[in-house]
Design a protein around this motif. Structure first.
Motif, mmCIF file in Angstrom:
data_model
loop_
_atom_site.group_PDB
_atom_site.id
_atom_site.type_symbol
_atom_site.label_atom_id
_atom_site.label_comp_id
_atom_site.label_asym_id
_atom_site.label_seq_id
_atom_site.Cartn_x
_atom_site.Cartn_y
_atom_site.Cartn_z
ATOM 1 N N TYR A 1 -46.951 -100.067 -0.399
ATOM 2 C CA TYR A 1 -46.270 -100.463 0.832
ATOM 3 C C TYR A 1 -46.859 -99.729 2.032
ATOM 4 O O TYR A 1 -46.934 -98.499 2.045
ATOM 5 N N GLU A 2 -47.311 -100.487 3.030
ATOM 6 C CA GLU A 2 -47.939 -99.898 4.208
ATOM 7 C C GLU A 2 -46.897 -99.645 5.291
ATOM 8 O O GLU A 2 -46.086 -100.503 5.611
ATOM 9 N N SER A 3 -46.942 -98.437 5.840
ATOM 10 C CA SER A 3 -45.948 -98.039 6.836
ATOM 11 C C SER A 3 -46.539 -96.988 7.754
ATOM 12 O O SER A 3 -47.467 -96.261 7.380
ATOM 13 N N ASN A 4 -46.004 -96.914 8.959
ATOM 14 C CA ASN A 4 -46.406 -95.854 9.885
ATOM 15 C C ASN A 4 -45.697 -94.543 9.576
ATOM 16 O O ASN A 4 -46.014 -93.508 10.159
ATOM 17 N N SER B 1 -44.240 -91.500 3.046
ATOM 18 C CA SER B 1 -43.638 -92.102 1.858
ATOM 19 C C SER B 1 -42.229 -91.558 1.628
ATOM 20 O O SER B 1 -41.349 -92.279 1.148
ATOM 21 N N GLU B 2 -42.002 -90.275 1.989
ATOM 22 C CA GLU B 2 -40.671 -89.689 1.826
ATOM 23 C C GLU B 2 -39.651 -90.355 2.748
ATOM 24 O O GLU B 2 -38.518 -90.623 2.359
ATOM 25 N N TYR B 3 -40.074 -90.637 3.985
ATOM 26 C CA TYR B 3 -39.197 -91.317 4.941
ATOM 27 C C TYR B 3 -38.824 -92.701 4.395
ATOM 28 O O TYR B 3 -37.649 -93.098 4.415
ATOM 29 N N GLU B 4 -39.827 -93.423 3.911
ATOM 30 C CA GLU B 4 -39.570 -94.766 3.399
ATOM 31 C C GLU B 4 -38.658 -94.722 2.179
ATOM 32 O O GLU B 4 -37.779 -95.562 2.013
ATOM 33 N N ALA C 1 -39.760 -82.737 7.544
ATOM 34 C CA ALA C 1 -38.966 -83.191 8.689
ATOM 35 C C ALA C 1 -39.492 -84.529 9.189
ATOM 36 O O ALA C 1 -40.674 -84.845 9.042
ATOM 37 N N PHE C 2 -38.595 -85.291 9.771
ATOM 38 C CA PHE C 2 -38.948 -86.534 10.448
ATOM 39 C C PHE C 2 -38.659 -86.367 11.936
ATOM 40 O O PHE C 2 -37.702 -85.690 12.319
ATOM 41 N N ALA C 3 -39.476 -86.997 12.759
ATOM 42 C CA ALA C 3 -39.232 -87.050 14.210
ATOM 43 C C ALA C 3 -39.045 -85.658 14.815
ATOM 44 O O ALA C 3 -38.081 -85.402 15.529
ATOM 45 N N ASN D 1 -37.616 -98.651 5.646
ATOM 46 C CA ASN D 1 -37.552 -100.013 5.124
ATOM 47 C C ASN D 1 -37.754 -100.050 3.614
ATOM 48 O O ASN D 1 -37.190 -100.909 2.918
ATOM 49 N N GLY D 2 -38.575 -99.108 3.098
ATOM 50 C CA GLY D 2 -38.787 -99.050 1.652
ATOM 51 C C GLY D 2 -37.483 -98.842 0.909
ATOM 52 O O GLY D 2 -37.232 -99.460 -0.133
ATOM 53 N N ASN D 3 -36.626 -97.976 1.428
ATOM 54 C CA ASN D 3 -35.318 -97.738 0.835
ATOM 55 C C ASN D 3 -34.456 -98.995 0.900
ATOM 56 O O ASN D 3 -33.777 -99.347 -0.063
ATOM 57 N N ASN D 4 -34.500 -99.679 2.044
ATOM 58 C CA ASN D 4 -33.719 -100.914 2.203
ATOM 59 C C ASN D 4 -34.181 -101.990 1.231
ATOM 60 O O ASN D 4 -33.365 -102.704 0.640
ATOM 61 N N TYR D 5 -35.505 -102.126 1.058
ATOM 62 C CA TYR D 5 -36.038 -103.131 0.143
ATOM 63 C C TYR D 5 -35.651 -102.827 -1.302
ATOM 64 O O TYR D 5 -35.320 -103.727 -2.072
ATOM 65 N N ALA D 6 -35.715 -101.550 -1.687
ATOM 66 C CA ALA D 6 -35.338 -101.165 -3.050
ATOM 67 C C ALA D 6 -33.873 -101.497 -3.312
ATOM 68 O O ALA D 6 -33.512 -101.997 -4.388
ATOM 69 N N LYS D 7 -33.013 -101.234 -2.322
ATOM 70 C CA LYS D 7 -31.585 -101.536 -2.487
ATOM 71 C C LYS D 7 -31.348 -103.043 -2.545
ATOM 72 O O LYS D 7 -30.493 -103.514 -3.304
ATOM 73 N N LYS D 8 -32.111 -103.811 -1.737
ATOM 74 C CA LYS D 8 -31.972 -105.270 -1.788
ATOM 75 C C LYS D 8 -32.337 -105.794 -3.172
ATOM 76 O O LYS D 8 -31.621 -106.633 -3.745
ATOM 77 N N ALA D 9 -33.466 -105.298 -3.708
ATOM 78 C CA ALA D 9 -33.897 -105.737 -5.036
ATOM 79 C C ALA D 9 -32.858 -105.356 -6.082
ATOM 80 O O ALA D 9 -32.524 -106.152 -6.974
ATOM 81 N N LEU D 10 -32.335 -104.133 -5.974
ATOM 82 C CA LEU D 10 -31.337 -103.667 -6.934
ATOM 83 C C LEU D 10 -30.080 -104.526 -6.878
ATOM 84 O O LEU D 10 -29.529 -104.925 -7.913
#
Length: 290
Positions: free
Chosen positions: A252-255, A258-261, A86-88, A266-275
């Motif tokens: 990738y450093e994040s608060n 890794s599952e959330y990212e 779970a998140f949050a 932002n990790g998901n957003n970066y992967a989609k940008k690269a793709l």
């Protein structure tokens, strides 16, 4: 592993209620009135999760897990090596169900996961996707399923209770085939040094006149991952993409977790940008994605 134990390990062994909200006012003799609005509540903790509409339908964590697993044939998944969480405080929940069948690409084995992402605060529709993990480097990549009828995204209304999970199974097969087609196209393209640098600048947010030390360090770590993967998988768009996912998976450093990212951060957003950048470059070079 039993389902209940799986939910307990992931902290999803809680129930959710949808309750009416009330207004309390000291201005009118301590008036306390029910409103036409609702809120979801974690029954285990009593914590309010979020305001929702009247038509919002709660799908309990155990119900969602049952719905996923009951439509997977016996022996086709590995609950022991799956994950949930779970998140949050339970506002959002996720499942990664590891499938026993593996794929292979360019001599590397690929673990496959069916993921489900949902929420209890009304902020996230129930969505299904596929995730991969490369054996050679443990890089992970998750993508929302593509389906012309949008069977992979379901509103939290009465429709959520009648999901055709057979279609979800069909989409897993179809989307994995699509990913392998994309990987094949990536392996046929050779990115220029300028293109690689541009991708690194965008992912590391280093397109600035004056680059902060942290940003410069982030870009350096990203380039190390890209160089490592391209040396092992070839100087191709496929090697470049694996360099990006290597960085996002391991460095990738994040608060957040890794599952959330991987799923919504932002990790998901970066992967989609690269793709998206890679796909555009492939098309510009005349390389078919089909």
């Amino acid at each position: 592993m039993e389902k209940q134990q799986f939910l307990e390990l992931g902290g999803l062994d809680f129930q959710v209620d949808k309750v009416p909200t009330h207004v309390y006012s000291v201005m009118y003799d301590d008036d306390y009135n029910q409103t036409p609005f609702f809120c979801t509540v974690n029954k285990n903790t009593g914590m309010a999760l979020g305001p929702v509409r009247k038509q919002y339908t709660v799908m309990q964590n155990d119900t969602l897990l049952d719905m996923i697993l009951d439509k997977l044939s016996e022996g086709s998944y590995d609950l022991e090596n799956s994950k949930c969480g779970a998140f949050a405080g339970g506002r959002k929940i996720y499942f990664f169900i590891k499938l026993n069948s593996t794929d292979e690409f360019a001599g590397d084995k690929i673990d496959k996961y069916l993921y489900a992402l949902s929420s209890h605060d009304g902020s996230q529709r129930l969505a299904f996707g596929v995730s991969t993990r490369m054996h050679s480097c443990s890089n992970m990549f998750a993508i929302l399923m593509s389906d012309k009828d949008n069977n992979h995204v379901v509103k939290h209304t009465k429709a959520v209770e009648s999901i055709d999970t057979n279609k979800i199974n069909e989409m897993v097969t179809r989307n994995m085939a699509g990913l392998k087609q994309l990987y094949t196209a990536m392996s046929q393209g050779t990115p220029t040094e300028d293109f690689i640098s541009n991708v690194a600048d965008i992912i590391a947010s280093s397109k600035l006149k004056k680059i902060p030390k942290k940003t410069a360090a982030r870009r350096e770590a990203l380039m190390e991952c890209i160089e490592l993967e391209m040396s092992e998988k070839g100087h191709t768009h496929y090697g470049l993409f694996n360099g990006v996912t290597n960085y996002l998976t391991h460095c990738y450093e994040s608060n957040w977790t890794s599952e959330y990212e991987l799923l919504i951060g932002n990790g998901n957003n970066y992967a989609k940008k690269a793709l998206n950048l890679i796909v555009k470059d492939l098309l510009d070079k005349g390389i078919s994605l089909n």
